[in-house]
Design an enzyme around this catalytic site. Structure first.
Site, PDB file in Angstrom:
ATOM      1  CD  GLU A 205      -1.164  -2.387  -6.975  1.00 53.17           C
ATOM      2  OE1 GLU A 205      -1.209  -3.370  -7.893  1.00 53.17           O
ATOM      3  OE2 GLU A 205      -2.101  -1.807  -7.062  1.00 53.17           O
ATOM      4  CD  GLU A 323      -2.408   2.140  -8.763  1.00 57.08           C
ATOM      5  OE1 GLU A 323      -1.120   2.141  -9.208  1.00 57.08           O
ATOM      6  OE2 GLU A 323      -3.162   0.967  -9.866  1.00 57.08           O
TER       7      GLU A 323
END
Ligand SMILES: *[C@@H]1O[C@H](CO)[C@@H](O)[C@H](O)[C@H]1NC(C)=O
Ligand SMILES: *[C@@H]1O[C@H](CO)[C@@H](O)[C@H](O)[C@H]1NC(C)=O
Length: 424
Positions: A205, A323
């Site tokens: 991220e 994810e």
């Protein structure tokens, strides 16, 4: 109900998710025929062999969201690897793909000889990014984890610490090249020990505007190329070379395009993106969102946009959802660990496959409120069976499928996993 599998002609499986509220009855009462149509003449997309994947995360027991601490001992450093229910839950997939990573991954260091300081766990500290200090993976624990993965037949993707050695830049991002010394030592140790790793993934991220912090796409591409060189070098005489994956972040067209273009045609095997399209776990309207077709359809643009980028750049890179937990900040107890969440999950599996996604990693196998398994008992939650059914029934070839009559029934068809037919 949630998932009806219909076997057609012995070769095709349709996964239909039927939302509640009497949708089918309403369609019938309105006099409209509800029709599912499958075009079996050719595949419109293809998934990878082991499409269904689940994640394990680093969160320690004192990770809490809005006063609830939903991780318990489910983190990679704390998991009870001797639990038989846990072992068998993974074995049932033979194999289950597991992606190890999550927010703290970029703050993990590895207890290899080069570390040069004690290998100590995460410590809660509110003034640090993501609320914890750096933590360390001791090699002894890495040995135990690998013994467990081997026993359970898992295919492991390991997320590396992409923040190592970075410096803050004036624009608020982190920059400078990735310091890969520690990561390269871990990879070398892993290969030397003969532990099978399916892929090495760089970062979590940090793409686009990032979570916590971000890294520019140009620098990231250079770091992916560095990882590619390390993997090629360490595994040069190894018949099974692990994949290189990145960036494990939220899709942003410009950033993702730049990463693809700068690693084309084959330096990056898999581009990974994350999905939390339902908003924060504390939202009290999660169930309405899960059952709202327009909310579910909100992800189509991401899947189709990314598919378009991969096609137009002529790269060999493929897309995975690395994810996806639906609702961030650990999900919501009695929603994301309950039956209703299968409406979101199964629709995501079907939709992502249709746009040529090769693998889909559910956050989480265990931990938070969105585990396929219960955090304390290791017993399966409803989505565990959704994942297992999909894994056992659905093959790699995706067939064009439409459902008309109501938008509350969604149908996806693939050739059956064990199909031997010429037509499928
Ligand atoms: C928490 O982190 C801050 C900033 O790095 C540091 O100054 C402080 O000493 C830490 N607090 C504790 C209790 O370790
Ligand atoms: C896990 O199982 C226990 C015991 O059955 C239950 O009390 C708890 O609510 C479950 N936790 C979750 C997150 O489902």
């Amino acid at each position: 109900m949630a998932a009806a599998g219909l076997r057609l002609l012995g070769v095709v499986w349709i996964f239909a998710t039927l939302m509640p509220l009497g949708a089918a009855a309403a369609a019938a009462a309105g006099g409209h025929a509800a029709v599912a149509a499958v075009d079996g003449r050719r595949a419109v997309a293809a998934t990878g062999e082991d499409f269904v994947c689940a994640t394990l995360d680093w969160w320690p027991p004192d990770k809490c969201d809005y006063g609830t601490c939903a991780w318990g001992r489910a983190g990679l450093l704390n998991l009870d690897l001797s639990n038989k229910v846990f072992l068998n839950a993974i074995r049932a997939f033979s194999p289950l793909k597991l992606r190890l990573g999550g927010s703290l991954q970029d703050k993990v260091v590895y207890g290899t000889a080069d570390l040069g300081r004690p290998c100590t766990p995460f410590v809660k500290n509110a003034s640090q990014m993501l609320g914890f200090t750096q933590g360390c993976l001791p090699l002894r624990r890495w040995d135990e984890l690998n013994a467990f993965f081997q026993k359970s037949g898992a295919k492991v993707v390991f997320g590396l610490n992409a923040l190592n050695g970075r410096v803050p830049l004036p624009d608020g991002s982190m920059g400078g090249p990735w310091d890969y010394t520690n990561a390269a030592s871990l990879i070398r140790y892993t290969a030397y020990k003969g532990y099978q790793i399916h892929g090495w993934e760089l970062g979590n991220e940090l793409s686009g505007s990032g979570v916590g912090t971000r890294i520019g796409a140009g620098q990231y591409a250079a770091d992916v190329i560095a990882l590619r060189r390390i993997v090629d070098d360490i595994y040069r005489s190894n018949p099974s070379k692990p994949l290189v994956l990145a960036p494990g972040g939220f899709f942003e067209p410009g950033w993702f395009t730049e990463l693809i273009v700068k690693t084309t045609p084959n330096l990056l095997n898999v581009i990974t993106h994350h999905i939390y399209n339902l908003g924060p776990g504390r939202d009290t309207h999660l169930i309405e969102k899960i059952l709202d077709p327009s909310v579910l359809d909100g992800m189509i643009s991401t899947f189709s946009n990314l598919q378009g980028i991969l096609k137009s750049t002529g790269t060999s890179t493929v897309a995975w959802v690395g994810e996806a937990g639906g609702a961030y900040n650990s999900g919501h107890h009695l929603v994301t660990d309950a039956f209703v969440f299968s409406f979101w999950f199964l629709d995501q599996l079907g939709m992502s496959a249709k746009y040529d996604t090769k693998s889909y990693c559910r956050q989480s196998l265990i931990g938070g409120n969105y585990g396929l398994l219960n955090t304390t008992t290791f017993q399966p939650n409803p989505d565990y069976y959704s994942a297992l059914l999909w894994h056992r029934l659905m093959g790699t070839k995706v067939l064009a499928t439409t459902f008309t009559g109501t938008n509350k029934i969604r149908a996806y068809a693939h050739c059956a996993r064990d199909s031997e037919s010429l037509y499928c």
